[in-house]
Design an enzyme around this catalytic site. Structure first.
Site, PDB file in Angstrom:
ATOM      1  N   ARG A 218       0.851  -1.192   0.000  1.00 45.10           N
ATOM      2  CA  ARG A 218       0.000   0.000   0.000  1.00 45.10           C
ATOM      3  C   ARG A 218       0.887   1.241   0.000  1.00 45.10           C
ATOM      4  O   ARG A 218       1.789   1.361   0.832  1.00 45.10           O
ATOM      5  CB  ARG A 218      -0.909   0.035   1.234  1.00 45.10           C
ATOM      6  CG  ARG A 218      -2.047   1.068   1.099  1.00 45.10           C
ATOM      7  CD  ARG A 218      -2.863   1.221   2.365  1.00 45.10           C
ATOM      8  NE  ARG A 218      -2.100   1.899   3.412  1.00 45.10           N
ATOM      9  CZ  ARG A 218      -1.886   1.398   4.628  1.00 45.10           C
ATOM     10  NH1 ARG A 218      -2.361   0.205   4.954  1.00 45.10           N
ATOM     11  NH2 ARG A 218      -1.179   2.075   5.519  1.00 45.10           N
ATOM     12  N   GLU A 234       4.610   7.280   2.234  1.00 49.82           N
ATOM     13  CA  GLU A 234       5.426   6.083   2.409  1.00 49.82           C
ATOM     14  C   GLU A 234       4.868   4.938   1.574  1.00 49.82           C
ATOM     15  O   GLU A 234       3.741   5.006   1.084  1.00 49.82           O
ATOM     16  CB  GLU A 234       5.471   5.659   3.880  1.00 49.82           C
ATOM     17  CG  GLU A 234       4.112   5.256   4.432  1.00 49.82           C
ATOM     18  CD  GLU A 234       4.170   4.883   5.901  1.00 49.82           C
ATOM     19  OE1 GLU A 234       5.274   4.863   6.468  1.00 49.82           O
ATOM     20  OE2 GLU A 234       3.101   4.601   6.487  1.00 49.82           O
ATOM     21  N   ASN A 236       4.122   0.877   2.105  1.00 53.19           N
ATOM     22  CA  ASN A 236       4.024  -0.205   3.077  1.00 53.19           C
ATOM     23  C   ASN A 236       4.192  -1.537   2.357  1.00 53.19           C
ATOM     24  O   ASN A 236       3.376  -1.885   1.496  1.00 53.19           O
ATOM     25  CB  ASN A 236       2.669  -0.170   3.785  1.00 53.19           C
ATOM     26  CG  ASN A 236       2.440   1.112   4.541  1.00 53.19           C
ATOM     27  OD1 ASN A 236       2.831   1.246   5.689  1.00 53.19           O
ATOM     28  ND2 ASN A 236       1.795   2.080   3.885  1.00 53.19           N
ATOM     29  N   SER A 241      -2.542  -2.967   6.175  1.00 53.02           N
ATOM     30  CA  SER A 241      -3.763  -3.261   6.923  1.00 53.02           C
ATOM     31  C   SER A 241      -5.019  -2.657   6.301  1.00 53.02           C
ATOM     32  O   SER A 241      -4.967  -1.840   5.397  1.00 53.02           O
ATOM     33  CB  SER A 241      -3.619  -2.741   8.356  1.00 53.02           C
ATOM     34  OG  SER A 241      -3.388  -1.347   8.348  1.00 53.02           O
ATOM     35  N   LYS A 386      11.912   3.454   5.616  1.00 51.43           N
ATOM     36  CA  LYS A 386      11.958   4.896   5.350  1.00 51.43           C
ATOM     37  C   LYS A 386      13.295   5.295   4.717  1.00 51.43           C
ATOM     38  O   LYS A 386      13.347   6.164   3.838  1.00 51.43           O
ATOM     39  CB  LYS A 386      11.766   5.681   6.649  1.00 51.43           C
ATOM     40  CG  LYS A 386      10.525   5.299   7.451  1.00 51.43           C
ATOM     41  CD  LYS A 386       9.266   5.628   6.705  1.00 51.43           C
ATOM     42  CE  LYS A 386       8.030   5.453   7.580  1.00 51.43           C
ATOM     43  NZ  LYS A 386       7.801   4.067   8.033  1.00 51.43           N
ATOM     44  N   LYS A 440      11.407  10.963  10.780  1.00 47.57           N
ATOM     45  CA  LYS A 440      10.847   9.614  10.756  1.00 47.57           C
ATOM     46  C   LYS A 440      11.915   8.571  11.103  1.00 47.57           C
ATOM     47  O   LYS A 440      12.958   8.514  10.449  1.00 47.57           O
ATOM     48  CB  LYS A 440      10.277   9.295   9.370  1.00 47.57           C
ATOM     49  CG  LYS A 440       9.055  10.122   8.995  1.00 47.57           C
ATOM     50  CD  LYS A 440       8.465   9.614   7.689  1.00 47.57           C
ATOM     51  CE  LYS A 440       7.141  10.275   7.385  1.00 47.57           C
ATOM     52  NZ  LYS A 440       6.492   9.697   6.190  1.00 47.57           N
ATOM     53  N   GLU A 444       7.065   1.252  11.686  1.00 51.43           N
ATOM     54  CA  GLU A 444       5.729   1.221  11.097  1.00 51.43           C
ATOM     55  C   GLU A 444       4.707   1.172  12.228  1.00 51.43           C
ATOM     56  O   GLU A 444       5.025   0.840  13.360  1.00 51.43           O
ATOM     57  CB  GLU A 444       5.572  -0.014  10.197  1.00 51.43           C
ATOM     58  CG  GLU A 444       6.612  -0.155   9.110  1.00 51.43           C
ATOM     59  CD  GLU A 444       6.546   0.935   8.070  1.00 51.43           C
ATOM     60  OE1 GLU A 444       5.471   1.564   7.936  1.00 51.43           O
ATOM     61  OE2 GLU A 444       7.559   1.179   7.400  1.00 51.43           O
ATOM     62  N   GLY A 445       3.442   1.498  11.882  1.00 49.44           N
ATOM     63  CA  GLY A 445       2.367   1.284  12.828  1.00 49.44           C
ATOM     64  C   GLY A 445       1.794   2.524  13.491  1.00 49.44           C
ATOM     65  O   GLY A 445       0.853   2.435  14.252  1.00 49.44           O
ATOM     66  N   ARG A 527      -8.037   7.412   5.127  1.00 48.03           N
ATOM     67  CA  ARG A 527      -8.031   7.639   6.575  1.00 48.03           C
ATOM     68  C   ARG A 527      -8.129   9.139   6.838  1.00 48.03           C
ATOM     69  O   ARG A 527      -7.453   9.935   6.188  1.00 48.03           O
ATOM     70  CB  ARG A 527      -6.758   7.078   7.208  1.00 48.03           C
ATOM     71  CG  ARG A 527      -6.737   5.556   7.264  1.00 48.03           C
ATOM     72  CD  ARG A 527      -5.382   5.034   7.657  1.00 48.03           C
ATOM     73  NE  ARG A 527      -4.392   5.312   6.618  1.00 48.03           N
ATOM     74  CZ  ARG A 527      -3.111   4.964   6.700  1.00 48.03           C
ATOM     75  NH1 ARG A 527      -2.669   4.351   7.784  1.00 48.03           N
ATOM     76  NH2 ARG A 527      -2.282   5.237   5.722  1.00 48.03           N
TER      77      ARG A 527
END
Length: 551
Positions: A218, A234, A236, A241, A386, A440, A444-445, A527
């Site tokens: 993603r 970024e 993923n 998810s 990153k 950064k 992740e998360g 989101r």
């Protein structure tokens, strides 16, 4: 806890085939009955798993990106108005201030009913067992009551980038020297990245070849208000998810607008369909087929306590369980609980907290050494860090991995400013104007980035210390998207606030030796978070799930 096994049948509406394969799981099967005024009778009514859930309702074809959605009827909470952030330019397709509050209450009620009936749910963190026992402590997933406006031209641009980034990740992953050298300074100061690189080094020493390469990715973007440019946040490559829940939010919004769109002045057909859960399932099924063992399983690696289990409930095992029950045969076959594993899909393993002991690291190495298809492999995982994103943004680096000049131009156009902290000039600028940058780490998360005055303080500390700790971070240009008034649903309460949004485009990639079987854009995730919040993770509690209203 060990794993259970059952058979999954995948009947695809986009490709005319029926595929059955076995999954590892310890969840319970449930049956659902519709309370709506109609009952679906089309040929896609039957479903066996979470993959089929989005096909339990009649199909409506949308014009954007060739996606589909299945819509259920609706038939209404509390609305709490929050303080809004001042001094930010706003852009609204719908004047929410003028929306009748009785209408809002009806939509809130209907949305909560729809979420409960269709599985748009997560585990309630206030209920102790909700992250471990299915069916205990359910609450609706946080979502926006109405879709966010987004230019159709930029949505298409993001969709067109997905296959290019799929190919880029694959080619970067093949260059072990590039990965090791780019992350060499980071390895010295970041123990987590160091352990991942150690596993990667072992695979290079063994000359380990991955004949079947599966990526479910993603790429996340924001639309910069000042430049009107779509800029990447970024990529993923591990645990991309919300492939399940994002589909449901698109359905929810389409259904709400079918019923209330005329009163709101909104057209339900402008919410693009979202088929990511089906397309990810198809890619995984094709990888399983290529493994060529009808008794082999697909195994998903999950966290031991997961409140988002309903986005991934169909199959699961933890790293610790794999260490206890896993075995590697001399020919490279991976066994877990005595069962052959064909595909390993990681929904865990992206954070240091996923590896509390050596047991979890042994499990990761065991799977990497096996002949099972890894999604992602260790090289795909590293390609999504990153630091690699920042290295790819340097002049002439993309040309090392991509051949097509038009593709290179498209990718470079979406890059925001990215810099290493060994660039003293950009560090000085960030100290002077910290609000224009984000620091950064290789994490992740959600909840890991550094913003505002904290950027300045951290950079000054690193400069004073004079250590190599700066190698653990990159600097990124901060993106400022447009702000709009939004209804945000969380814990059954509707909050009205100014918010910003982030678009994620899913991509599926499958290559068998030199032949690319799948390389496609697979759907989207939207989101939305309050404009005053820096972080944007839904599971981390910063944002809500949303969908698009194309303008």
């Amino acid at each position: 806890m060990g794993v259970r096994y059952f058979s999954l049948s995948l009947c695809s509406p986009t490709h005319q085939y029926h595929q059955s394969f076995r999954l590892a799981t310890f969840t319970c099967d449930t049956k659902q009955k519709s309370n709506f005024s109609f009952y679906p009778t089309d040929k896609y009514r039957i479903f066996n798993t979470h993959y089929r859930r989005v096909s339990f309702f009649p199909i409506t074809q949308f014009s954007i990106c060739g996606l589909h959605s299945r819509i259920g009827n609706l038939k209404c909470g509390r609305v709490k108005e929050m303080e809004t952030q001042q001094g930010i330019a706003t852009k609204e397709a719908l004047d929410l201030q003028s929306v009748d509050q009785d209408l809002v209450q009806k939509m809130v009620y209907d949305a909560l009913v729809w979420s409960s009936l269709h599985g748009l749910v997560v585990g309630d963190r206030s209920v102790q067992r909700s992250g471990k026992v299915p069916g205990v402590g359910l609450v609706h997933a946080p979502f926006a009551l109405l879709p966010v406006s987004f230019p159709e031209s930029h949505f298409r641009e993001a969709c067109e980038l997905a296959p290019i980034f799929n190919e880029l990740v694959d080619r970067v992953s093949l260059d072990g020297k590039f990965l090791q050298e780019s992350l060499s300074r980071t390895k010295k100061v970041d123990p987590f990245t160091s352990r991942l690189l150690d596993i990667h080094s072992k695979m290079l020493e063994l000359n380990k070849k991955e004949d079947i390469r599966l990526g479910l990715h993603r790429s996340d973007y924001m639309l910069d208000e000042q430049t009107k440019s779509l800029l990447q946040i970024e990529v993923n490559t591990i645990s991309s998810s919300f492939s399940g829940l994002s589909c449901l939010v698109s359905e929810l919004h389409r259904s709400l607008l079918i019923h209330y769109g005329e009163r709101l002045g909104l057209d339900s057909k402008k919410v693009p369909g979202n088929s990511v859960v089906i397309q990810f399932a198809e890619a995984m099924a094709k990888a399983w087929t290529e493994y060529n063992n009808a008794r082999a399983l697909v195994l998903v690696v999950v966290q031991s306590e997961e409140h988002n289990m309903y986005d991934q409930h169909w199959l699961s095992s933890t790293l610790a369980e794999i260490d206890a029950e896993g075995e590697l045969l001399p020919d490279g076959t991976l066994l877990v609980g005595g069962q052959v594993i064909a595909v390993v899909y990681f929904r865990a393993g992206y954070a240091p907290t996923d590896y509390p002991s050596e047991s979890e690291w042994r499990a990761r190495l065991l799977m990497e050494q096996s002949s099972a298809v890894k999604c992602p492999s260790i090289s795909y995982h590293l390609a999504g860090t990153k630091k690699i994103q920042q290295e790819l943004a340097k002049p002439n680096v993309l040309e090392r991995f991509l051949d097509n000049k038009e593709d290179i131009a498209k990718v470079r156009k979406c890059f925001a400013g990215l810099w290493s902290l060994d660039d003293s000039e950009i560090v000085s600028k960030a100290i002077e104007n910290p609000e224009l940058y984000v620091m950064k780490p290789q994490r992740e998360g959600g909840g890991n980035n550094i913003y505002g005055e904290d950027v300045k303080e951290t950079l000054l500390r690193l400069k004073k210390d004079g250590t190599d700790e700066d190698a653990a971070y990159i600097l990124m240009q901060r993106i400022f998207p447009s702000v709009s008034l939004t209804f945000l649903m969380r814990d059954g309460i509707c909050h009205k606030d100014h918010a910003i949004s982030e678009l994620g485009i899913y991509g599926a990639y499958l290559r068998i030796k030199e032949k690319v079987i799948v390389n496609e854009q697979s759907g989207y995730l939207m989101r939305t978070k309050v404009a005053s919040s820096n972080e944007g993770g839904v599971a981390a509690g910063f944002a809500v799930l949303d969908s698009l209203y194309l303008t």
